[in-house]
Design an enzyme around this catalytic site. Sequence first.
Site, PDB file in Angstrom:
ATOM      1  NE  ARG A  10      -3.579  -0.154   2.500  1.00  0.00           N
ATOM      2  CZ  ARG A  10      -4.665  -0.503   1.787  1.00  0.00           C
ATOM      3  NH1 ARG A  10      -5.165   0.335   0.895  1.00  0.00           N
ATOM      4  NH2 ARG A  10      -5.218  -1.688   1.965  1.00  0.00           N
ATOM      5  CD  GLU A  33      -3.539  -6.550  -1.263  1.00  0.00           C
ATOM      6  OE1 GLU A  33      -4.076  -5.436  -1.361  1.00  0.00           O
ATOM      7  OE2 GLU A  33      -4.034  -7.494  -0.613  1.00  0.00           O
ATOM      8  CB  THR A  62      -8.274  -1.107  -1.917  1.00  0.00           C
ATOM      9  OG1 THR A  62      -7.286  -1.346  -0.901  1.00  0.00           O
ATOM     10  CG2 THR A  62      -9.329  -0.183  -1.329  1.00  0.00           C
ATOM     11  CE  LYS A 122      -8.374  -7.783   3.119  1.00  0.00           C
ATOM     12  NZ  LYS A 122      -8.173  -6.658   2.167  1.00  0.00           N
ATOM     13  N   GLY A 152      -3.720  -6.777  11.588  1.00  0.00           N
ATOM     14  CA  GLY A 152      -3.374  -7.080  12.966  1.00  0.00           C
ATOM     15  C   GLY A 152      -2.753  -8.442  13.179  1.00  0.00           C
ATOM     16  N   GLY A 172       0.633  -6.301   5.724  1.00  0.00           N
ATOM     17  CA  GLY A 172       0.575  -4.907   5.317  1.00  0.00           C
ATOM     18  C   GLY A 172       1.712  -4.081   5.869  1.00  0.00           C
ATOM     19  CB  SER A 173       1.741  -1.281   8.292  1.00  0.00           C
ATOM     20  OG  SER A 173       1.167  -1.946   9.398  1.00  0.00           O
TER      21      SER A 173
END
Length: 203
Positions: A10, A33, A62, A122, A152, A172-173
């Site tokens: 992202r 992605e 997204t 998901k 998370g 993700g992050s």
Amino acid sequence: MTLPLIGILRGVTPNDAVAVGGALLEAGITQIEVPLNSPDPLTSIQRLADAFGDQALIGAGTVLSAEQVRDVHAAGGRLIVSPNCRPAVIEASHRLSMASWPGIVTPSEAFDALDAGATGLKLFPAVQVGIAGMKAVRAVLPLNTLLYAVGGIGIDNFAAWRAAGVDGAGLGSALYQPGQTPQQVGKQAHALVDAWQAAGDRL
């Protein structure tokens, strides 16, 4: 063997996409992605697909509409990940032989997604649903349903989620944040892959 992990880039830019994607592949993450709320995402997807399409499953996150599915396909993407469950998005992905991972929380959403042809589910946001909630949903799903936790989930709790029955994860992050170098991302990717595999060894 392909690891059941999806790398979420992202905020990646087209200029950084290939180098960062290469760092993920080197660590063993072969599903990538680029969320469509990233800068010029279709260009990033096209560059990743051109560079790694024969080694990895590249696509978009997204994704909210069937039109976006078609745009991703035209850019060379073959993976569609959504934060929600929209049968039209799943059906459009299925028609184009693309992998489809819609976001679900409830059993109703899960069965709607499976009926529409989803590749897997998901669970998002996993941190909100929690392990107990995931186990309740998992208990009613068809036996071969793939369920990935996203949001998370990471090094500190891979073992608990895997022991409870989750099949994979979206990263993700903890894996990538805009502005990080490919070297930083590679180090994070290796740590996450090692932790995921170690969690499986403890089952």
